[in-house]
Design an enzyme around this catalytic site. Structure first.
Site, PDB file in Angstrom:
ATOM      1  N   GLY A   1      -3.319   5.965  -4.454  1.00 33.18           N
ATOM      2  CA  GLY A   1      -2.253   5.394  -5.282  1.00 33.18           C
ATOM      3  C   GLY A   1      -1.988   6.196  -6.538  1.00 33.18           C
ATOM      4  CG  ASP A   2      -4.175   8.881 -10.068  1.00 30.35           C
ATOM      5  OD1 ASP A   2      -3.528   8.480 -11.054  1.00 30.35           O
ATOM      6  OD2 ASP A   2      -4.767   9.983 -10.047  1.00 30.35           O
ATOM      7  CB  ALA A   3      -2.131  11.294  -5.324  1.00 25.92           C
TER       8      ALA A   3
END
Length: 136
Positions: A25-27
């Site tokens: 999700g961060d990416a």
């Protein structure tokens, strides 16, 4: 016949730990923000990065999650809870542990929806987070 990476990820997303979902999700979130900035502003890469960093950090992501409260279905809320409850021993120094936990919940949600392949839902939620008010 070998299964492609997308179908493998979609199949195992239920088994992934919240921290792995947050990693994905961060990416996804950062790529979305970078793309948005690059298509909205005709400025140097350095300035684009400064604008991006203001939105891709734990404090900002915790705020994004607050914007989504009431918009999430039961499954999504459960993913957020699991992400929020993930223990982490390395909280960044300019972030409170609570902000970091909420940011992890936000990232887990984004990772889960991305791996689920529900790109319309993902786009909708990210648009709700990144309205024009916080992009200036």
């Amino acid at each position: 016949m070998e299964e492609n990476i997308t179908s493998k990820l979609e199949r195992c997303r239920h088994d992934m730990s919240p921290s792995t979902l947050a990693y994905i999700g961060d990416a996804v979130y950062e790529l979305f923000v970078r793309t948005r900035m690059a298509t909205r502003y005709n400025i140097s890469a350095h300035e684009l990065n400064k604008k991006t960093v203001a939105l891709v950090n734990a404090k900002a992501q915790a705020e994004m999650l607050k914007r989504l409260e009431g918009m999430l279905n039961e499954e999504e809320a459960d993913i957020v809870r699991r992400g929020r409850n993930t223990k982490s021993s390395n909280v960044p120094r300019h972030t409170s542990p609570i902000q970091y936990r909420y940011a992890t919940g936000f990232e887990a949600l984004i990772g889960y929806i991305y791996l689920k392949g529900d790109h319309d839902r993902l786009r909708y939620l990210l648009e709700m987070c990144l309205n024009d008010d916080n992009l200036s």
